[in-house]
Motif scaffolding. Structure first.
Motif, PDB file in Angstrom:
ATOM      1  N   UNK A 146     -37.259 -28.375 -28.717  1.00 35.64           N
ATOM      2  CA  UNK A 146     -36.478 -28.975 -29.771  1.00 35.64           C
ATOM      3  C   UNK A 146     -36.219 -27.924 -30.781  1.00 35.64           C
ATOM      4  N   UNK A 147     -37.313 -27.914 -31.969  1.00 32.96           N
ATOM      5  CA  UNK A 147     -37.477 -27.683 -33.090  1.00 32.96           C
ATOM      6  C   UNK A 147     -36.758 -26.029 -32.920  1.00 32.96           C
ATOM      7  N   UNK A 148     -36.785 -24.988 -31.822  1.00 34.69           N
ATOM      8  CA  UNK A 148     -36.359 -23.782 -31.944  1.00 34.69           C
ATOM      9  C   UNK A 148     -34.558 -23.991 -31.662  1.00 34.69           C
ATOM     10  N   UNK A 149     -34.483 -25.051 -30.430  1.00 31.99           N
ATOM     11  CA  UNK A 149     -33.295 -25.481 -30.747  1.00 31.99           C
ATOM     12  C   UNK A 149     -31.833 -25.603 -32.044  1.00 31.99           C
ATOM     13  N   UNK A 150     -33.226 -26.890 -32.821  1.00 31.58           N
ATOM     14  CA  UNK A 150     -32.629 -26.662 -34.511  1.00 31.58           C
ATOM     15  C   UNK A 150     -32.096 -25.738 -35.314  1.00 31.58           C
ATOM     16  N   UNK A 151     -32.808 -24.398 -34.476  1.00 28.86           N
ATOM     17  CA  UNK A 151     -33.172 -23.253 -35.992  1.00 28.86           C
ATOM     18  C   UNK A 151     -32.082 -22.533 -35.648  1.00 28.86           C
ATOM     19  N   UNK A 152     -31.922 -22.628 -34.143  1.00 28.53           N
ATOM     20  CA  UNK A 152     -31.056 -22.140 -33.150  1.00 28.53           C
ATOM     21  C   UNK A 152     -29.051 -22.109 -33.674  1.00 28.53           C
ATOM     22  N   UNK A 153     -29.363 -24.043 -34.141  1.00 28.46           N
ATOM     23  CA  UNK A 153     -28.148 -24.630 -34.356  1.00 28.46           C
ATOM     24  C   UNK A 153     -27.825 -23.913 -35.953  1.00 28.46           C
ATOM     25  N   UNK A 154     -29.025 -23.837 -36.145  1.00 30.68           N
ATOM     26  CA  UNK A 154     -28.637 -23.620 -37.781  1.00 30.68           C
ATOM     27  C   UNK A 154     -28.116 -22.114 -38.016  1.00 30.68           C
ATOM     28  N   UNK A 155     -28.763 -20.821 -36.882  1.00 37.51           N
ATOM     29  CA  UNK A 155     -28.114 -19.327 -37.158  1.00 37.51           C
ATOM     30  C   UNK A 155     -26.365 -19.525 -36.199  1.00 37.51           C
ATOM     31  N   UNK A 156     -26.502 -20.829 -35.827  1.00 35.03           N
ATOM     32  CA  UNK A 156     -24.885 -20.414 -35.619  1.00 35.03           C
ATOM     33  C   UNK A 156     -24.305 -20.589 -36.682  1.00 35.03           C
ATOM     34  N   UNK A 157     -24.150 -21.152 -37.868  1.00 42.11           N
ATOM     35  CA  UNK A 157     -23.568 -21.950 -38.394  1.00 42.11           C
ATOM     36  C   UNK A 157     -23.211 -19.727 -39.391  1.00 42.11           C
ATOM     37  N   UNK A 158     -24.375 -19.013 -39.618  1.00 41.69           N
ATOM     38  CA  UNK A 158     -23.663 -17.870 -40.283  1.00 41.69           C
ATOM     39  C   UNK A 158     -23.111 -17.461 -39.036  1.00 41.69           C
ATOM     40  N   UNK A 159     -22.909 -17.048 -37.892  1.00 42.19           N
ATOM     41  CA  UNK A 159     -22.160 -16.522 -37.040  1.00 42.19           C
ATOM     42  C   UNK A 159     -21.058 -16.995 -37.081  1.00 42.19           C
ATOM     43  N   UNK A 160     -20.876 -19.097 -37.088  1.00 44.12           N
ATOM     44  CA  UNK A 160     -18.969 -19.643 -37.344  1.00 44.12           C
ATOM     45  C   UNK A 160     -19.042 -18.894 -38.400  1.00 44.12           C
ATOM     46  N   UNK A 161     -19.423 -19.144 -39.376  1.00 40.91           N
ATOM     47  CA  UNK A 161     -18.602 -18.125 -40.715  1.00 40.91           C
ATOM     48  C   UNK A 161     -17.902 -16.677 -40.773  1.00 40.91           C
ATOM     49  N   UNK A 162     -18.330 -16.205 -39.740  1.00 41.21           N
ATOM     50  CA  UNK A 162     -17.752 -14.870 -39.386  1.00 41.21           C
ATOM     51  C   UNK A 162     -16.713 -15.152 -38.626  1.00 41.21           C
ATOM     52  N   UNK A 163     -16.795 -15.261 -37.341  1.00 38.18           N
ATOM     53  CA  UNK A 163     -15.901 -16.070 -36.885  1.00 38.18           C
ATOM     54  C   UNK A 163     -15.545 -17.519 -36.128  1.00 38.18           C
ATOM     55  N   UNK A 164     -14.092 -17.832 -36.291  1.00 39.88           N
ATOM     56  CA  UNK A 164     -15.050 -19.408 -37.126  1.00 39.88           C
ATOM     57  C   UNK A 164     -13.448 -19.317 -35.127  1.00 39.88           C
ATOM     58  N   UNK A 165     -13.486 -18.538 -34.446  1.00 41.35           N
ATOM     59  CA  UNK A 165     -12.585 -19.145 -32.844  1.00 41.35           C
ATOM     60  C   UNK A 165     -13.754 -18.689 -32.009  1.00 41.35           C
ATOM     61  N   UNK A 166     -13.358 -18.607 -30.808  1.00 40.29           N
ATOM     62  CA  UNK A 166     -13.947 -19.066 -29.377  1.00 40.29           C
ATOM     63  C   UNK A 166     -13.576 -19.676 -28.375  1.00 40.29           C
ATOM     64  N   UNK A 167     -13.215 -18.561 -27.999  1.00 38.87           N
ATOM     65  CA  UNK A 167     -11.946 -18.761 -26.284  1.00 38.87           C
ATOM     66  C   UNK A 167     -12.092 -20.815 -26.111  1.00 38.87           C
ATOM     67  N   UNK A 168     -11.106 -20.675 -25.573  1.00 37.00           N
ATOM     68  CA  UNK A 168     -10.901 -21.716 -24.554  1.00 37.00           C
ATOM     69  C   UNK A 168     -12.258 -22.292 -23.792  1.00 37.00           C
ATOM     70  N   UNK A 169     -11.635 -21.075 -22.695  1.00 34.77           N
ATOM     71  CA  UNK A 169     -12.721 -21.516 -21.865  1.00 34.77           C
ATOM     72  C   UNK A 169     -14.211 -21.686 -22.214  1.00 34.77           C
ATOM     73  N   UNK A 170     -14.615 -20.703 -22.612  1.00 33.70           N
ATOM     74  CA  UNK A 170     -16.306 -20.963 -22.967  1.00 33.70           C
ATOM     75  C   UNK A 170     -15.903 -21.876 -23.595  1.00 33.70           C
ATOM     76  N   UNK A 171     -15.407 -22.778 -24.302  1.00 34.08           N
ATOM     77  CA  UNK A 171     -15.656 -23.853 -24.955  1.00 34.08           C
ATOM     78  C   UNK A 171     -15.460 -25.167 -24.065  1.00 34.08           C
ATOM     79  N   UNK A 172     -14.976 -25.433 -23.163  1.00 32.83           N
ATOM     80  CA  UNK A 172     -14.760 -25.739 -22.165  1.00 32.83           C
ATOM     81  C   UNK A 172     -16.214 -25.804 -20.986  1.00 32.83           C
ATOM     82  N   UNK A 173     -16.602 -24.926 -20.840  1.00 28.01           N
ATOM     83  CA  UNK A 173     -17.933 -24.278 -20.372  1.00 28.01           C
ATOM     84  C   UNK A 173     -19.181 -25.350 -20.911  1.00 28.01           C
ATOM     85  N   UNK A 174     -19.235 -25.235 -22.301  1.00 30.53           N
ATOM     86  CA  UNK A 174     -20.535 -25.516 -23.102  1.00 30.53           C
ATOM     87  C   UNK A 174     -19.960 -26.920 -23.255  1.00 30.53           C
ATOM     88  N   UNK A 175     -18.759 -27.405 -22.858  1.00 34.47           N
ATOM     89  CA  UNK A 175     -19.307 -29.073 -23.445  1.00 34.47           C
ATOM     90  C   UNK A 175     -19.430 -29.374 -22.333  1.00 34.47           C
TER      91      UNK A 175
END
Length: 790
Positions: A633-662
């Motif tokens: 869980x600690x690693x998962x939380x750090x990874x969620x933090x790293x995603x903030x960096x990437x989301x600032x660079x690319x704030x979209x994601x293909x719809x099918x990816x979103x559906x898979x994750x959800x």
């Protein structure tokens, strides 16, 4: 009889009448090299500040030279024969003999420890080289610090290129407002010189952006910035910015006390132009059609002919580099070939020359033709072993591709070529870094196209795919229907196949993976029929994901493994990385998280090499999901933090990816539930403070994150990352005290006054702090101090 003036002071350097701004690293580097080399030459474009830097270094090292530090100003010296006499005069040697001047120099300086600054050697290069070589071989205690557009080219010479002043990054978060010392050097110089014209002038939140644009427009060239600031006597900064496109007429308010060629920016560049051979001048003019730099192959293709043979280009490029007209550009280390660039001011001067020669129209077309071919070559090689090289070439030449597209869409007759070029670059747009720009070019091309042919159909489905990534499903469906209809009318099965593939993406997002599978398999059959392995491989990737969502594990694994085999047959790695990602999703669904993580990491490693931001983000999302599933869980939380960096660079994601994750899991909710709030927020904060490169290294478990490590700001892939980790407390008590004062925004002078120490001592401490922490700016020190004291 010859005597050395015993009444002379220890040195003969001019007193600084304006403040010396920035150049801390350059001063330190010149001092370091001067301590080891007998001859050091500072090179760079006119107006970049070579002379000022040399004089500052000479003043700082003066105590190390027992018999003095002397300046020999050569800019006003026209006759090479007078050079020895100029040296004798500058060194204050009283020569009453009839002996050759060089003999006199060597005799009188034989036992002396001196530093001689030879300033502005370029127009007397051969003579300066000969004299410098002779003197250092004959006088053991002599060191020479020279400034020149071109290196002297003598044995033992160390050459340091003087860069332009540091500029604000237009696309990265940075300091806003605050202390004057937090601004890049170019902005600081502008503010300093503006204050001399308008007492009370200051950089504020309301004018900062315009000032930064002015400094970027002038390439950070000190002379240009100083001349621009002088114009504030009669212009506002907004008026100044508006007139900088005509910079050579605007920036003429020179100082009367300097040489005529230094009174205007044009005169200074005229001087550089006059130092070039006729063919070098011609190459300079022709190279002005490039934007953002060029490589040798591009120069040979575009600039040769009509006076320049192709095999002459390399020597002419070398000559222009030697004369500081072209600059070797090492900002893109991943580029497959050495790149060169013209500072914008130099490029605009060359463009004026090109126009005067009557060659601009022909060179712009040749430039367009070359980059049209580059785009076509990329499309032809996108599915194969050379993709990494082609992707790097496109990233390095992005500004040139943009200029070529602008050329096409400026002329309605060229619009079909522009549309084909934009469509050829589809996979570069779809990778995410230039997504919005790709949409704009395709929109312009589709609007201007006069015929609905195969290229038009390909551009339509390409634009629809980008709309799907942006979640604009309705627009995508409309375009796909039209692309499919055109394909059917023309018998273009490829257009029908891609339209069907994209339709499957929309169906999967809308929660109908069964219909999506039908679309993907129909698209795959069409791609197989027309012999398009790229389309077939993509169809298999989406089939794998859709079958996984339906719970058809055997079908998902079969499609994914078929895709890997197909890619391996063609030496392809990009689509293969997505196949591994899809296989990772399926294996994780069955609880094999170790294998799933291996798939995702292998996928991520490749996508990092080609800056596929969409793929990087999807893989990071999947790895965060895997970590939560494994109970890390600690690693998962750090990874969620790293995603903030990437989301600032690319704030979209293909719809099918979103559906898979959800569909599979909400990693953040599970992680929050497993950790208490304070631990969760701290772990996320650590991840979010990592730079892009550090975030990827952590995600791939190449090394652990550094606790408390300061983040210098997220950067685009390929950008330089100066930050390095520091130990828990690497600074001495005194250095920590000075670091706190730096964090308060104090200058070195203010620190010295506060601590009652010499300013030079304060400068030395700051330099050591930067070195120890691996930083390049005072802002990074301030961030680090803030973190340490939390």
């Amino acid at each position: 009889m010859t005597t050395l003036n015993k009444r002379r002071p220890v040195s003969r350097l001019p007193v600084e009448v304006t403040s010396f701004v920035g150049r801390r690293h350059e001063v330190a580097e010149v001092r370091r090299v001067l301590g080891a080399a007998r001859v050091v030459t500072l090179t760079g474009v006119g107006g970049v500040g070579k002379s000022r830097l040399a004089l500052r270094v000479a003043a700082e090292v003066r105590p190390a030279f027992r018999d003095g530090v002397f300046l020999v100003e050569l800019a006003g010296l026209e006759s090479p024969a007078l050079l020895p006499r100029a040296l004798i005069s500058a060194l204050e040697i009283r020569d009453q003999s009839s002996r050759p001047p060089m003999d006199t120099l060597i005799e009188r300086l034989q036992d002396h420890q001196i530093l001689v600054v030879l300033d502005n050697c370029e127009h007397l290069l051969d003579e300066c080289a000969l004299i410098a070589q002779t003197m250092v071989r004959s006088i053991a205690g002599l060191r020479i610090l020279a400034t020149s557009r071109q290196a002297l080219g003598i044995e033992g010479e160390q050459v340091l290129a003087v860069p332009t002043l540091s500029l604000p990054e237009p696309d990265l978060p940075g300091p806003r407002g605050g202390s004057f010392t937090t601004h890049p050097d170019a902005v600081r110089l502008f503010a300093d010189r503006a204050t001399a014209v308008l007492p009370g002038f200051a950089v504020t939140e309301s004018n900062r952006e315009v000032i930064e644009r002015i400094c970027r427009h002038l390439d950070g060239i000190p002379l240009g910035i100083e001349l621009a600031a002088a114009r504030l006597r009669s212009l506002s900064i907004e008026q100044l910015m508006a007139r900088l496109d005509n910079r050579f007429q605007l920036l003429t308010a020179g100082r009367r006390a300097v040489l005529p060629r230094q009174q205007t920016l044009r005169a200074l560049i005229d001087w550089s132009h006059g130092l070039c051979t006729e063919k070098e001048q011609l190459l300079w003019a022709r190279a002005s059609v490039f934007a953002g730099g060029l490589d040798l192959e591009a120069a040979e293709a575009v600039c040769s002919g009509d006076g320049i043979d192709r095999d002459e280009v390399i020597d002419l490029v070398t000559g222009l580099i030697d004369k500081s007209v072209l600059v070797r550009d090492d900002r893109s280390p991943a580029a497959p070939a050495v790149r060169y660039r013209l500072l914008e001011t130099i490029r605009q001067y060359g463009r004026e020359r090109l126009v005067a020669l009557g060659q601009e129209a022909a060179l712009r077309r040749r430039h367009r033709d070359y980059f049209r071919g580059l785009a076509a070559g990329y499309r032809a090689n996108v599915f194969g072993p050379s993709l990494v090289t082609w992707s790097a070439r496109l990233r390095a030449h992005h500004a040139n591709l943009r200029r070529a597209l602008e050329y096409c869409f400026a002329d309605p007759q060229e619009a079909p070529t522009g549309l084909a070029m934009a469509a050829d670059l589809f996979h570069q747009w779809a990778a995410g870094a230039y997504l919005g720009e790709g949409c704009d070019w395709l929109d312009r091309g589709l609007a201007a196209a006069g015929e609905q042919d195969e290229v038009y159909a390909r551009a339509l489905w390409s634009r629809a795919w980008l709309s799907i990534i942006q979640a604009d499903v309705d627009s995508a469906e409309t375009m796909l229907r039209e692309a499919g209809a055109i394909g059917a009318r023309l018998g273009d099965e490829s257009a029908q196949a891609y339209a069907t593939l994209c339709s499957g993406m929309i169906k999967m997002y809308r929660g109908d993976p069964g219909s999506a599978v039908t679309c993907y398999e129909r698209a795959g059959a069409l791609h197989r029929a027309v012999g398009d392995p790229m389309g077939l491989a993509l169809s298999l990737v989406w089939t794998c994901l859709a079958r996984s969502l339906r719970g058809d594990s055997a079908g998902a694994l079969s499609a994914g493994e078929q895709c890997v085999v197909l890619c391996d047959t063609h030496g392809e790695r990009w689509v293969r990385s997505y196949a591994h990602l899809a296989l990772g999703v399926e294996t994780c669904r069955h609880g094999d998280t170790r294998r799933a993580a291996a798939y995702a990491k292998e996928s991520l490693r490749f996508q990092r090499t080609i800056d596929d931001l969409l793929g990087v983000r999807f893989n990071m999302e999947v790895l965060a999901w895997i970590a939560a599933t494994e109970g890390r869980h600690e690693r998962a939380a750090v990874l969620l933090g790293t995603l903030r960096t990437v989301r600032r660079m690319i704030d979209v994601m293909p719809l099918e990816y979103v559906y898979v994750l959800r569909h599979y899991d909400d990693s953040e909710a599970r992680t929050r539930e497993a950790l208490d709030e304070a631990d969760f927020e701290e772990a996320v904060r650590r991840g979010s403070r990592l730079s892009y490169d550090e975030a990827l290294a952590y995600v791939l478990e190449e090394h652990p994150p550094r606790e408390g490590a300061p983040r210098a700001g997220a950067s685009r892939p390929g950008a330089s990352q100066p930050h390095r980790a520091a130990s828990a407390q690497p600074l001495t008590r005194r250095e920590m005290e000075i670091a706190r004062l730096v964090a308060q925004g104090m200058s070195n002078k203010e620190i010295a006054a506060t601590l009652v120490i010499a300013q030079r001592t304060a400068e030395g401490h700051v330099e050591h702090i930067l070195t120890k922490l691996g930083f390049t700016s005072r802002t990074q020190i301030a961030i680090w101090v803030t973190d340490q004291e939390r």
